[in-house]
Design a protein around this motif. Structure first.
Motif, PDB file in Angstrom:
ATOM      1  N   ILE A  37       5.855  45.461  41.391  1.00  0.00           N
ATOM      2  CA  ILE A  37       5.542  46.948  41.212  1.00  0.00           C
ATOM      3  C   ILE A  37       4.630  47.260  42.466  1.00  0.00           C
ATOM      4  CG2 ILE A  37       4.661  48.612  39.970  1.00  0.00           C
ATOM      5  CD1 ILE A  37       5.339  47.087  37.416  1.00  0.00           C
ATOM      6  N   VAL A  38       3.679  46.386  42.726  1.00  0.00           N
ATOM      7  CA  VAL A  38       2.570  46.525  44.002  1.00  0.00           C
ATOM      8  C   VAL A  38       3.275  46.529  45.191  1.00  0.00           C
ATOM      9  CG1 VAL A  38       0.387  45.612  44.975  1.00  0.00           C
ATOM     10  CG2 VAL A  38       0.664  46.003  42.468  1.00  0.00           C
ATOM     11  N   LEU A  39       4.094  45.442  45.485  1.00  0.00           N
ATOM     12  CA  LEU A  39       4.711  45.426  46.864  1.00  0.00           C
ATOM     13  C   LEU A  39       5.801  46.322  47.003  1.00  0.00           C
ATOM     14  CD1 LEU A  39       4.683  41.352  47.016  1.00  0.00           C
ATOM     15  CD2 LEU A  39       3.042  43.129  48.096  1.00  0.00           C
ATOM     16  N   LEU A  40       6.469  46.696  45.968  1.00  0.00           N
ATOM     17  CA  LEU A  40       7.594  47.595  46.313  1.00  0.00           C
ATOM     18  C   LEU A  40       7.444  48.878  45.246  1.00  0.00           C
ATOM     19  CD1 LEU A  40      10.501  44.963  46.078  1.00  0.00           C
ATOM     20  CD2 LEU A  40       9.455  46.142  48.324  1.00  0.00           C
ATOM     21  N   PRO A  41       6.428  49.768  45.556  1.00  0.00           N
ATOM     22  CA  PRO A  41       5.957  50.744  44.515  1.00  0.00           C
ATOM     23  C   PRO A  41       7.291  51.709  43.950  1.00  0.00           C
ATOM     24  CG  PRO A  41       4.767  50.905  46.562  1.00  0.00           C
ATOM     25  CD  PRO A  41       5.862  49.937  46.855  1.00  0.00           C
ATOM     26  N   ILE A  42       8.210  52.054  44.775  1.00  0.00           N
ATOM     27  CA  ILE A  42       9.189  52.967  44.147  1.00  0.00           C
ATOM     28  C   ILE A  42      10.330  52.124  43.551  1.00  0.00           C
ATOM     29  CG2 ILE A  42      11.034  54.674  44.786  1.00  0.00           C
ATOM     30  CD1 ILE A  42       9.188  55.658  46.865  1.00  0.00           C
ATOM     31  N   LEU A  43      10.866  51.155  44.315  1.00  0.00           N
ATOM     32  CA  LEU A  43      11.847  50.272  44.005  1.00  0.00           C
ATOM     33  C   LEU A  43      11.450  49.247  42.852  1.00  0.00           C
ATOM     34  CD1 LEU A  43      13.721  49.079  47.193  1.00  0.00           C
ATOM     35  CD2 LEU A  43      14.394  50.608  45.463  1.00  0.00           C
ATOM     36  N   GLY A  44      10.280  48.973  42.902  1.00  0.00           N
ATOM     37  CA  GLY A  44       9.666  48.004  41.715  1.00  0.00           C
ATOM     38  C   GLY A  44       9.759  48.977  40.427  1.00  0.00           C
ATOM     39  N   PHE A  45       9.350  50.085  40.610  1.00  0.00           N
ATOM     40  CA  PHE A  45       8.995  50.843  39.328  1.00  0.00           C
ATOM     41  C   PHE A  45      10.478  51.149  38.730  1.00  0.00           C
ATOM     42  CE2 PHE A  45       9.162  54.991  37.196  1.00  0.00           C
ATOM     43  CZ  PHE A  45       8.127  54.776  36.208  1.00  0.00           C
ATOM     44  N   ILE A  46      11.298  51.536  39.579  1.00  0.00           N
ATOM     45  CA  ILE A  46      12.844  51.573  39.218  1.00  0.00           C
ATOM     46  C   ILE A  46      13.290  50.371  38.452  1.00  0.00           C
ATOM     47  CG2 ILE A  46      15.112  51.830  39.701  1.00  0.00           C
ATOM     48  CD1 ILE A  46      14.002  54.080  41.975  1.00  0.00           C
ATOM     49  N   ALA A  47      13.075  49.272  39.201  1.00  0.00           N
ATOM     50  CA  ALA A  47      13.486  47.915  38.590  1.00  0.00           C
ATOM     51  C   ALA A  47      12.942  47.554  37.384  1.00  0.00           C
ATOM     52  CB  ALA A  47      13.334  46.715  39.459  1.00  0.00           C
ATOM     53  N   TRP A  48      11.458  47.855  37.140  1.00  0.00           N
ATOM     54  CA  TRP A  48      10.862  47.640  35.764  1.00  0.00           C
ATOM     55  C   TRP A  48      11.398  48.441  34.789  1.00  0.00           C
ATOM     56  CZ3 TRP A  48       7.816  50.994  32.968  1.00  0.00           C
ATOM     57  CH2 TRP A  48       6.964  50.590  32.178  1.00  0.00           C
ATOM     58  N   LEU A  49      11.710  49.699  35.277  1.00  0.00           N
ATOM     59  CA  LEU A  49      12.221  50.610  34.195  1.00  0.00           C
ATOM     60  C   LEU A  49      13.498  50.137  33.554  1.00  0.00           C
ATOM     61  CD1 LEU A  49      11.929  54.396  35.444  1.00  0.00           C
ATOM     62  CD2 LEU A  49      11.007  53.534  33.432  1.00  0.00           C
ATOM     63  N   ILE A  50      14.454  49.389  34.449  1.00  0.00           N
ATOM     64  CA  ILE A  50      15.645  49.013  33.923  1.00  0.00           C
ATOM     65  C   ILE A  50      15.665  47.324  33.459  1.00  0.00           C
ATOM     66  CG2 ILE A  50      18.069  48.309  34.834  1.00  0.00           C
ATOM     67  CD1 ILE A  50      17.533  50.634  36.881  1.00  0.00           C
ATOM     68  N   LEU A  51      14.593  46.745  33.974  1.00  0.00           N
ATOM     69  CA  LEU A  51      14.828  45.184  33.801  1.00  0.00           C
ATOM     70  C   LEU A  51      13.419  44.677  33.148  1.00  0.00           C
ATOM     71  CD1 LEU A  51      16.361  44.075  37.034  1.00  0.00           C
ATOM     72  CD2 LEU A  51      17.501  44.432  34.828  1.00  0.00           C
ATOM     73  N   GLY A  52      12.498  45.596  33.077  1.00  0.00           N
ATOM     74  CA  GLY A  52      11.115  44.978  32.939  1.00  0.00           C
ATOM     75  C   GLY A  52      10.960  44.516  31.371  1.00  0.00           C
ATOM     76  N   PRO A  53       9.735  44.113  31.052  1.00  0.00           N
ATOM     77  CA  PRO A  53       9.576  43.548  29.625  1.00  0.00           C
ATOM     78  C   PRO A  53       9.842  44.790  28.758  1.00  0.00           C
ATOM     79  CG  PRO A  53       7.669  43.073  31.036  1.00  0.00           C
ATOM     80  CD  PRO A  53       8.731  43.732  31.824  1.00  0.00           C
ATOM     81  N   LYS A  54      10.263  44.519  27.570  1.00  0.00           N
ATOM     82  CA  LYS A  54      10.469  45.811  26.747  1.00  0.00           C
ATOM     83  C   LYS A  54       9.552  45.326  25.383  1.00  0.00           C
ATOM     84  CE  LYS A  54      14.107  47.351  28.969  1.00  0.00           C
ATOM     85  NZ  LYS A  54      13.714  47.812  30.179  1.00  0.00           N
ATOM     86  N   GLU A  55       9.091  46.537  24.658  1.00  0.00           N
ATOM     87  CA  GLU A  55       8.154  46.262  23.820  1.00  0.00           C
ATOM     88  C   GLU A  55       9.068  45.799  22.465  1.00  0.00           C
ATOM     89  OE1 GLU A  55       5.836  49.742  22.625  1.00  0.00           O
ATOM     90  OE2 GLU A  55       5.548  49.936  24.828  1.00  0.00           O
ATOM     91  N   ARG A  56       8.536  44.890  21.682  1.00  0.00           N
ATOM     92  CA  ARG A  56       9.329  44.664  20.554  1.00  0.00           C
ATOM     93  C   ARG A  56       9.206  45.648  19.438  1.00  0.00           C
ATOM     94  NH1 ARG A  56       8.120  38.149  20.294  1.00  0.00           N
ATOM     95  NH2 ARG A  56       8.759  37.661  22.451  1.00  0.00           N
TER      96      ARG A  56
END
Length: 60
Positions: A37-56
């Protein structure tokens, strides 16, 4: 206009980092997602939205 876009990206990244660090994911996963997220602000955020850790969610 660029300032507003940058501000929105920064707020979204801070939110993603906060949600990542407070998730139940392992420490290594948290560090990796934070770096992405820090190194790729826009792409990192999009990837986090799709693939990031989900809340149980608790089953009802």
């Amino acid at each position: 206009m660029e300032f507003l876009f940058g501000l929105i990206v920064m707020i979204a990244d801070i939110y993603a980092i906060y949600k990542t660090l407070t998730s139940t994911a392992s420490t290594g996963t948290k560090v990796l997602w934070t770096l992405v997220i820090v190194l790729l602000p826009i792409l990192g955020f999009i990837a986090w939205l799709i693939l990031g850790p989900k809340e149980r969610t608790q089953p009802r």
